[in-house]
Design an enzyme around this catalytic site. Structure first.
Site, PDB file in Angstrom:
ATOM      1  N   LYS A 226       8.494  -8.608  -0.230  1.00 27.00           N
ATOM      2  CA  LYS A 226       7.161  -8.100  -0.511  1.00 27.00           C
ATOM      3  C   LYS A 226       7.217  -6.760  -1.206  1.00 27.00           C
ATOM      4  O   LYS A 226       8.306  -6.214  -1.449  1.00 27.00           O
ATOM      5  CB  LYS A 226       6.292  -8.054   0.742  1.00 27.00           C
ATOM      6  CG  LYS A 226       6.650  -6.991   1.751  1.00 27.00           C
ATOM      7  CD  LYS A 226       5.849  -7.144   3.030  1.00 27.00           C
ATOM      8  CE  LYS A 226       4.406  -6.713   2.904  1.00 27.00           C
ATOM      9  NZ  LYS A 226       3.706  -6.744   4.208  1.00 27.00           N
ATOM     10  N   HIS A 260       1.995 -10.585  -2.327  1.00 27.24           N
ATOM     11  CA  HIS A 260       3.124  -9.663  -2.274  1.00 27.24           C
ATOM     12  C   HIS A 260       3.626  -9.144  -3.607  1.00 27.24           C
ATOM     13  O   HIS A 260       4.786  -8.797  -3.749  1.00 27.24           O
ATOM     14  CB  HIS A 260       4.281 -10.317  -1.522  1.00 27.24           C
ATOM     15  CG  HIS A 260       4.020 -10.413  -0.053  1.00 27.24           C
ATOM     16  ND1 HIS A 260       4.981 -10.748   0.863  1.00 27.24           N
ATOM     17  CD2 HIS A 260       2.900 -10.192   0.670  1.00 27.24           C
ATOM     18  CE1 HIS A 260       4.459 -10.752   2.078  1.00 27.24           C
ATOM     19  NE2 HIS A 260       3.194 -10.418   1.986  1.00 27.24           N
ATOM     20  N   HIS A 284       3.450 -18.881   0.660  1.00 31.55           N
ATOM     21  CA  HIS A 284       2.491 -18.317   1.598  1.00 31.55           C
ATOM     22  C   HIS A 284       1.227 -18.089   0.781  1.00 31.55           C
ATOM     23  O   HIS A 284       1.116 -17.090   0.069  1.00 31.55           O
ATOM     24  CB  HIS A 284       2.990 -16.983   2.175  1.00 31.55           C
ATOM     25  CG  HIS A 284       3.804 -17.167   3.403  1.00 31.55           C
ATOM     26  ND1 HIS A 284       4.254 -16.115   4.170  1.00 31.55           N
ATOM     27  CD2 HIS A 284       4.240 -18.287   4.037  1.00 31.55           C
ATOM     28  CE1 HIS A 284       4.937 -16.584   5.195  1.00 31.55           C
ATOM     29  NE2 HIS A 284       4.957 -17.894   5.138  1.00 31.55           N
ATOM     30  N   ASP A 292      -2.546  -6.274  -0.206  1.00 30.63           N
ATOM     31  CA  ASP A 292      -2.125  -7.471   0.522  1.00 30.63           C
ATOM     32  C   ASP A 292      -3.044  -7.686   1.730  1.00 30.63           C
ATOM     33  O   ASP A 292      -2.613  -7.628   2.873  1.00 30.63           O
ATOM     34  CB  ASP A 292      -0.663  -7.252   0.957  1.00 30.63           C
ATOM     35  CG  ASP A 292      -0.070  -8.458   1.656  1.00 30.63           C
ATOM     36  OD1 ASP A 292      -0.579  -9.569   1.452  1.00 30.63           O
ATOM     37  OD2 ASP A 292       0.914  -8.268   2.393  1.00 30.63           O
ATOM     38  N   ASP A 324      -0.911 -18.270   4.535  1.00 32.58           N
ATOM     39  CA  ASP A 324      -0.676 -17.011   5.263  1.00 32.58           C
ATOM     40  C   ASP A 324      -1.786 -16.016   4.992  1.00 32.58           C
ATOM     41  O   ASP A 324      -1.720 -15.226   4.071  1.00 32.58           O
ATOM     42  CB  ASP A 324       0.677 -16.404   4.858  1.00 32.58           C
ATOM     43  CG  ASP A 324       0.972 -15.128   5.653  1.00 32.58           C
ATOM     44  OD1 ASP A 324       0.285 -14.889   6.666  1.00 32.58           O
ATOM     45  OD2 ASP A 324       1.878 -14.371   5.255  1.00 32.58           O
TER      46      ASP A 324
END
Ligand code: RNT
Ligand code: ZN
Length: 416
Positions: A226, A260, A284, A292, A324
């Site tokens: 990330k 990310h 994700h 984020d 996610d």
């Protein structure tokens, strides 16, 4: 909506797509075979069942909407409710902190497959395959550095944790007869100016080498980089480049979390680049707003682009589709249903692209025709195919899931 309207609209859509060389029946079958991995942590804002301590590790769930799952029973019920409103069948992605610890204090370096035995059972009973994640956040030893910590005691603790998580994932995979996809994300980084970057990265590399030494056949390893974490803004040890290089050198699976990257960087453009060097990808799917922020996935341009690129690369089978996001500001079952259905719609639209025809024009140098078809594709009746998919799967068509979720909120969530 009346079934006959859905059927009628679908018949017309089928003809329209056929004229462009797209077989909607085949697309419906492909969409049926498209399985998301629902992230268990949307149900309770990433709290888990280990302790009710603060969420640390550079991530944050915002909002305080009532009704969040407080224990395993509630979480399982919520997941099943959400699944009942999402067409198709989907997997469940568990974090280590969601183990069935039964009141026992199980530290992260002590966790064992038995703590997930009831989940494995639940998965079988509910026809839900499981995926897994090690958990380095929200723990007294998390600090700013875990697997990259120069303190040997702390680093070894997290190495042991992650090794044990792989053993758990292996058990899950074995029990379900399908590999369990295990994601490794650690928050390691620095809040402010720092100079020992090479050291931290070489420690992380060494930790990964130790963790991955043991070979398993029922689980697959993913590594997620990330850009930054909250409170760790200046430097991230496990950056995109770090994990890309590691994955390419070691045959591991990079995880692309759509939140990310730099705000103008395209996660979609990574698909065809990475897949030339790594075996598979994990996604994700999230929705970053300015940062984020992990807002609920919707059918927006970045998400559409991502799925189009996967389909165009003919890589459907090489990608694992995790979600996610964690939004505590709205009904959490609604968050699952909206985000999952949005990801499916993106996939559907990608599958319906007349890519053979566009691709042919492109290779012939017919650039006007490419652009024209690309534009026309946007107004094709994909929504009729979507409604048909929902009808076939016996889930509410259109906004019919809203009253269902309102009812669940009245009868279940509001009593918590
Ligand atoms: C954090 C990563 C990571 C987490 C989950 C809870 O930035 O995206 O995937 O969101 O592990
Ligand atoms: Zn992620």
């Amino acid at each position: 909506m009346k079934d006959q309207f859905v059927l009628k609209a679908y018949e017309i859509a089928k003809e329209r797509y056929a004229a462009l060389g797209v077989d909607t029946e085949k697309v419906l079958a492909q969409l049926q075979d498209f399985h998301l991995s629902l992230h268990c942590w949307q149900a309770d804002d990433v709290t888990g069942f280990e302790s009710a301590g603060d969420l640390t590790g550079g991530i944050q769930a915002t909002g305080n909407y009532p009704g969040k799952a407080r224990n395993m029973k509630e979480l399982r019920a919520d997941i099943l409710k959400a699944k009942s409103l999402i067409p198709g069948n989907h997997r469940l992605n568990l974090h280590e902190i969601y183990g069935d610890f039964q009141g026992e204090k199980v530290d992260r370096d002590q966790v064992e497959p038995r703590h997930f035995a009831s989940w494995i059972e639940w998965g079988k009973e509910n026809d839900t395959k499981l995926d897994f994640n090690s958990t380095s956040f929200s723990h007294p030893k998390s600090g700013n550095l875990s697997l990259a910590n120069p303190d040997k005691g702390i680093r070894d603790f997290w190495i042991e944790h992650t090794k044990r998580c792989r053993a758990i994932a292996e058990e899950m995979g074995k029990a379900q007869g399908d590999p369990c996809i295990m994601n490794l994300w650690v928050h390691d980084g620095c809040k402010d100016v720092s100079v020992k970057h090479y050291l931290y990265r070489s420690l992380l590399k060494d930790s990964l080498d130790q963790i991955f030494k043991k070979k398993y056949s029922n689980m697959k390893d993913c590594i997620e980089g990330k850009l930054f974490g909250i409170g760790l803004e200046s430097f991230t040890v496990g950056s995109h480049d770090f994990y890309t290089a590691y994955a390419a050198a070691n045959g591991k699976i990079p995880t692309i979390d759509t939140g990310h990257y730099h705000p103008t960087e395209s996660p979609a453009d990574k698909v065809s680049a990475l897949l030339n060097f790594v075996p598979e990808l994990m996604l994700h799917v999230s929705r970053p707003i300015r940062w984020d922020s992990d807002h609920v996935t919707i059918m927006d341009d970045p998400t559409l682009d991502l799925f189009f690129e996967i389909v165009r690369a003919d890589a459907l089978e090489r990608v694992h589709y995790g979600l996610d996001y964690f939004d505590g500001a709205i009904n959490r079952i609604g968050a699952y249903v909206i985000g999952s259905r949005a990801a499916q719609k993106c996939m559907l639209r990608a599958l319906l692209e007349p890519r053979d025809l566009i691709g042919k024009y492109e290779l012939e140098g017919k650039t006007f025709q490419v652009l024209a078809l690309f534009e026309e594709g946007k107004v094709m009746p994909w929504n009729a195919v979507w409604d048909m998919f929902c009808l076939k799967n016996n889930v509410p068509v259109g906004d019919g899931f809203i009253p269902e979720i309102e009812k669940y909120e009245r009868q279940v969530l509001s009593k918590r």
